[in-house]
Write a protein that holds these residues in place. Structure first.
Motif, PDB file in Angstrom:
ATOM      1  N   CYS A 104      31.609  44.528  46.583  1.00  0.00           N
ATOM      2  CA  CYS A 104      32.661  45.522  46.745  1.00  0.00           C
ATOM      3  C   CYS A 104      33.828  44.995  47.578  1.00  0.00           C
ATOM      4  N   LYS A 152      28.522  50.437  46.780  1.00  0.00           N
ATOM      5  CA  LYS A 152      27.691  49.534  45.984  1.00  0.00           C
ATOM      6  C   LYS A 152      28.345  48.160  46.042  1.00  0.00           C
ATOM      7  N   THR A 153      27.581  47.121  45.832  1.00  0.00           N
ATOM      8  CA  THR A 153      28.117  45.770  45.958  1.00  0.00           C
ATOM      9  C   THR A 153      27.976  45.013  44.639  1.00  0.00           C
ATOM     10  N   CYS A 178      36.759  49.878  46.579  1.00  0.00           N
ATOM     11  CA  CYS A 178      36.701  51.127  47.324  1.00  0.00           C
ATOM     12  C   CYS A 178      37.961  51.299  48.163  1.00  0.00           C
ATOM     13  N   TYR A 193      32.868  46.359  42.268  1.00  0.00           N
ATOM     14  CA  TYR A 193      33.194  47.672  42.801  1.00  0.00           C
ATOM     15  C   TYR A 193      34.395  47.523  43.723  1.00  0.00           C
ATOM     16  N   SER A 220      27.887  53.408  54.251  1.00  0.00           N
ATOM     17  CA  SER A 220      26.936  52.499  53.599  1.00  0.00           C
ATOM     18  C   SER A 220      26.084  53.208  52.554  1.00  0.00           C
TER      19      SER A 220
END
Length: 106
Positions: A67, A64-65, A23, A21, A60
């Motif tokens: 990330c 999602k991790t 971000c 992921y 948080s």
């Protein structure tokens, strides 16, 4: 010429991170960041949500991790991201987008 949202332009540089992921975060001022969590698949990124403004303390709930978080909003959200596992935060660099580099990627 085609317009590219800043978050999408920032994400282009990390599309190679298969299965991760990413971000991109932009500091929207007024204590909020704009983000768009993405999943990298086959050299492209898939949006998990629409672009949204969010308070750093609420980030948080969206992440999602594993990330990679980066952009001008990364420092703004660092305090709330640091407690999450499998998060990499890049505060320096990737705060400006060279359109020449983006056009080469598209």
């Amino acid at each position: 010429m085609v317009g590219i949202p800043t978050l999408d332009a920032l994400a282009l540089f990390f599309s190679f991170m298969e299965g991760h992921y990413i971000c991109p975060l932009v500091d929207a001022k007024k204590g909020r960041g704009i983000l768009c969590p993405l999943l990298c698949i086959r050299g492209k990124h898939e949006e998990l949500t629409d672009h949204k403004a969010i308070k750093p303390k609420d980030i948080s709930r969206v992440i999602k991790t594993p990330c990679l978080c980066f952009g001008t909003g990364a420092a703004l959200c660092e305090e709330f991201l640091a407690s999450l596992e499998n998060i990499t935060i890049i505060k320096d660099g990737f705060t400006r987008v060279s359109m020449e580099r983006c056009l080469k990627k598209v």
